[in-house]
Scaffold this motif. Structure first.
Motif, PDB file in Angstrom:
ATOM      1  N   GLN A   1      39.891  36.005   9.855  1.00  0.00           N
ATOM      2  CA  GLN A   1      40.480  37.169  10.523  1.00  0.00           C
ATOM      3  C   GLN A   1      39.683  38.431  10.219  1.00  0.00           C
ATOM      4  O   GLN A   1      39.483  39.282  11.098  1.00  0.00           O
ATOM      5  CB  GLN A   1      41.936  37.348  10.093  1.00  0.00           C
TER       6      GLN A   1
ATOM      7  N   ASP B   1      37.868  40.856  13.004  1.00  0.00           N
ATOM      8  CA  ASP B   1      38.035  42.311  13.024  1.00  0.00           C
ATOM      9  C   ASP B   1      36.701  43.039  12.864  1.00  0.00           C
ATOM     10  O   ASP B   1      36.545  44.169  13.350  1.00  0.00           O
ATOM     11  CB  ASP B   1      38.992  42.748  11.909  1.00  0.00           C
TER      12      ASP B   1
ATOM     13  N   GLU C   1      34.920  46.410  14.422  1.00  0.00           N
ATOM     14  CA  GLU C   1      34.569  47.508  13.520  1.00  0.00           C
ATOM     15  C   GLU C   1      33.153  48.013  13.786  1.00  0.00           C
ATOM     16  O   GLU C   1      32.904  49.231  13.816  1.00  0.00           O
ATOM     17  CB  GLU C   1      34.692  47.045  12.061  1.00  0.00           C
TER      18      GLU C   1
END
Length: 463
Positions: free
Chosen positions: A101, A105, A109
């Motif tokens: 995860q 992400d 980012e």
């Protein structure tokens, strides 16, 4: 018209070699000294300085920022991370799901920071499409899709031959898997923008300053020694050049070609309008992108390893490798048979003995490092940098443990590679086995992975 071979990479030929920064002028002190000016070092400097503006951070680079893999890669910003399955065995499934995860992400980012800092890096979030074109590859593809779904990727798609062709018309493709957690980018545009952002924050960068030895609180160069409570090694495929690190990470070669811009008539036969990152399920796998100026940039292994952990000379690759990559290009897209290859180059990536990426900070010595990305570094470097930031803040008493410092890849220990000639023989033998397995799978109808490839995976420590 000949193919340019080397010259660092096409990305630098396209964007230009940066103006050189000054080398280290003599002995110096800092709060944090970062060794290596690729993505890991630059991202680490960026996040540390943003978190603690008063830190005195010095970054030392042997050539110039982005000379290594960061300026030569395929421009795949995606959520793959080396070693996740092993971390699941060591720390449990839930810990590995958290790591996955965090990687999902991380793609967002990088895109966020690029937008915030005004970095125009040809980023296009088209996801990643990995195709199968033999029965054995299709079996692996379905297994791969099931595993990724089990690690929390509920937004993945498993596609048949028809749906695959609607995205990219790869000759003979019988299926594919697509994830939205990926983006195409121009590696050097990201590098230049990031290094400019780091300098604007007040980080000192010295180039043409090879670090020959790292000791607690000391980074030693021919120009002087930088003393700092924290010394962070961010050198990936060039780690073997540092004293005592010859067997830590193996510098694995990867090579690329880029075509001339393709005319609309060729794109009409290929499709690829979504500009997904494109890969396959071969053992000696390929990776490709459709560039912003409508070229195809495609990479693969070539000669996998040079004896004694040697690295290349400014990106030059072997003529046989160029021809092998062209064959893959034409095998995928036959209408490219008459297309000129404008540029070819190679670079090295860091491979630990157990193929697991790691982030470490030794609190007793202040020595830290991150790497072993095994070719997935465009995104993983960002997660590693944010993790190093949190580890340093935790060690210095500025914060406690965070979600990142408790991820299973933190402080992972791995044994060194075998000494020569065993190291060279092992790697050459492994990739000979993989290429032979790919040929047998392509020629046959067996839905099972080739037995020799399965043995090679176990011997190599990949599974």
């Amino acid at each position: 018209m000949s193919t340019v071979n080397g010259g660092i990479s096409y990305w630098y030929a396209n964007e230009g070699i940066p103006a050189p920064r000054e080398p280290l002028p003599g002995d110096a002190t800092a709060d944090v000294c970062i060794v290596g000016g690729g993505y890991t070092g630059l991202w680490t400097a960026y996040y540390l300085k943003k978190a603690v503006p008063f830190l005195n951070i010095t970054l030392l680079e042997a050539k110039f920022c982005g000379y290594g893999a960061s300026g030569r890669n395929g421009g795949w910003l995606y959520n793959g991370i080396a070693g996740r399955d092993r971390y699941a065995k060591l720390h449990g499934h839930d810990a590995a799901v958290r790591l996955q995860q965090a990687m999902n992400d991380t793609v967002d980012e990088v895109v966020r920071v690029a937008a915030e800092e005004g970095i125009e890096a040809d980023i296009h979030q088209g996801g990643v499409l990995e195709v199968a074109y033999t029965p054995a590859q299709l079996t692996r593809l379905k297994d791969f899709h099931s595993v990724e779904t089990a690690f929390g990727e509920k937004d993945r798609l498993l596609l048949g031959a028809r749906d695959t062709a609607e995205r990219v018309r790869v000759t003979g493709a019988v299926g594919s898997a697509w994830t939205p957690h990926g983006a195409r980018l121009h590696p050097v545009k990201l590098l230049k923008g990031l290094s400019a952002a780091v300098e604007a924050l007040g980080v000192t960068i010295h180039e043409s300053t090879p670090v020959t030895e790292i000791k607690p609180k000391h980074a030693i160069t021919a120009y002087g020694t930088v003393r700092a409570p924290y010394i962070l090694r961010c050198t990936e495929g060039f780690t073997a050049n540092i004293k005592g690190q010859k067997r830590s990470w193996l510098p694995m070669n990867s090579s690329m070609i880029v075509t001339e811009p393709l005319p609309p008539s060729v794109w009409d036969t290929i499709g690829w309008e979504g500009r997904e990152n494109l890969g396959d399920m071969a053992h000696a796998y390929m990776y490709a992108q459709r560039t912003a100026d409508d070229r195809i940039a495609l990479g693969g292994r070539g000669v996998p390893y040079r004896f004694g952990s040697k690295t290349d000379n400014d990106g030059r690759t072997q003529p046989a490798t160029i021809e092998a990559l062209r064959e893959i290009l034409v095998r995928f897209f036959p209408t490219t048979a008459g297309i000129h290859i404008d540029h070819a180059w190679s670079g090295v990536l860091g491979v630990p003995r157990d193929w697991c990426s790691t982030v470490t900070l030794d609190r007793a010595t202040g020595l830290g490092w991150a790497g072993g990305y095994v070719g997935s570094g465009v995104a993983t470097t960002n997660l590693a940098a944010r993790t190093l930031r949190d580890l340093i803040q935790q060690d210095s008493g500025q914060s406690g443990p965070t979600d990142l410092t408790t991820l299973p890849w933190v402080d992972h220990k791995v044994r060194k590679w075998e000494p020569e000639p065993l190291r060279w023989l092992g790697v050459q033998g492994m990739y000979a086995a993989y290429r032979g397995a790919d040929r047998r799978e392509a020629a046959g109808h067996d839905t099972r992975t080739d037995r020799v490839a399965r043995i090679a995976d176990r011997v190599a420590g990949r599974h």
